[in-house]
Design a protein around this motif. Sequence first.
Motif, PDB file in Angstrom:
ATOM      1  N   PHE A  71       0.812  -1.213   0.000  1.00 13.20           N
ATOM      2  CA  PHE A  71       0.000   0.000   0.000  1.00 13.20           C
ATOM      3  C   PHE A  71       0.847   1.265   0.000  1.00 13.20           C
ATOM      4  CE2 PHE A  71      -2.995   2.921   2.440  1.00 13.20           C
ATOM      5  CZ  PHE A  71      -3.835   3.146   1.364  1.00 13.20           C
ATOM      6  N   GLN A  72       1.993   1.216   0.659  1.00 15.53           N
ATOM      7  CA  GLN A  72       2.888   2.374   0.760  1.00 15.53           C
ATOM      8  C   GLN A  72       2.111   3.623   1.214  1.00 15.53           C
ATOM      9  OE1 GLN A  72       6.498   2.682   0.200  1.00 15.53           O
ATOM     10  NE2 GLN A  72       6.073   0.557   0.764  1.00 15.53           N
ATOM     11  N   PRO A  73       1.616   3.587   2.426  1.00 15.16           N
ATOM     12  CA  PRO A  73       0.768   4.692   2.894  1.00 15.16           C
ATOM     13  C   PRO A  73       1.563   5.971   3.123  1.00 15.16           C
ATOM     14  CG  PRO A  73       1.274   3.211   4.702  1.00 15.16           C
ATOM     15  CD  PRO A  73       1.800   2.553   3.460  1.00 15.16           C
ATOM     16  N   ASP A  74       0.859   7.086   2.998  1.00 17.84           N
ATOM     17  CA  ASP A  74       1.428   8.373   3.390  1.00 17.84           C
ATOM     18  C   ASP A  74       1.399   8.529   4.908  1.00 17.84           C
ATOM     19  OD1 ASP A  74       1.798   9.298   0.693  1.00 17.84           O
ATOM     20  OD2 ASP A  74      -0.370   9.610   0.608  1.00 17.84           O
ATOM     21  N   ALA A  75       0.404   7.930   5.549  1.00 16.46           N
ATOM     22  CA  ALA A  75       0.267   8.012   7.003  1.00 16.46           C
ATOM     23  C   ALA A  75      -0.237   6.674   7.532  1.00 16.46           C
ATOM     24  CB  ALA A  75      -0.690   9.137   7.389  1.00 16.46           C
TER      25      ALA A  75
END
Length: 348
Positions: A71-75
């Motif tokens: 997913f490589q989330p920003d947060a």
Amino acid sequence: MRIALLTDAWKPQVNGVVTALTALVRELEVAGHEVQVIHPGLFVTVPCPTYAEIRLAAAPLPGVARRLQRFQPDAVHIATEGSVGLAGWLYCRLRGWRFTTSFHTRFPEYINARWPMVPVGLGYQVLNLFHRRSVRTMVSTRPLADYLQDRGFSRLALWGRGVDTRLFRPVEPMPLDLPGPVFMYFGRVAPEKNVEAFLQLDLPGSKLVVGDGPARAELERRYPDACFVGMHLGEELIRHICVADCMVFPSRTDTLGLVLMEAMACGVPVAAYPVTGPLQVVEHGVTGVLDNDLQAAALAALELDGEAGIAYARANSWAASAAQFATQLAPARRPNLRFAPPALENAR
């Protein structure tokens, strides 16, 4: 923003935490954020001790790691301290990612209610080890922030809750044919909710219990004069709430008491102890009555106008709650993303 939300409390569980997180995800998506919820239903689960209806993820770290990596989330926000939350905590620590947490449940008191030999203070020491590694810990009320600060927590930020006034509203009551006035408790029927304190009150009319949980069978056996109707959802729940003349909330440990806001939205005044959760959402003498004498509070609440509670609920939406949540998030890896300062840092 791409937001990863890790939680051990999720559907099909029915409780205030699940209600809050479900509404949060809905409103974040409406606002244009992409949210991935990582929850126990994605993994092999085992029953929670003393709460078999709640399933806990077994060894979820590999699955949590794969999902976060893809997913490589920003947060990243870790909502609970269970096995899914701990797996997310470990992954972020190993990767050097920053994350936020939230404090929903006073588990040390809940555990102590079941096993008195486990000190409450020890429980908070353990929880503090978990939360102190986050950029900030979101709490629902300022009194809860004060309570946690007294137990060594820091970097606390306010994330208020809302109520779904499209669902919770005055409707035609369920025809239960109970002698009035009707005093109601709704929510989980569990030892930490102190439901027996409500059932022991000497009140006129009828007592109605809407909900289910591990204490229900024993309480139903011991208090045959009370009406237990089990768990209901959606419109059926609303119609049961609207039967009541007063909502009695006997818990002393809830951090907010979302059910109080939901009852008020239906035009039902509330009675509760003057403790952390109710103090934040109940305007004493207007939307409810707060008193250490719960019987006196329940009787006094009968005199209140339910319209005040409806007005309060309309002013506290889930959309506003989600917007506040988003401003408290921290960038997992990219410092150029918005990074708001902790709202309650060193607040008293």
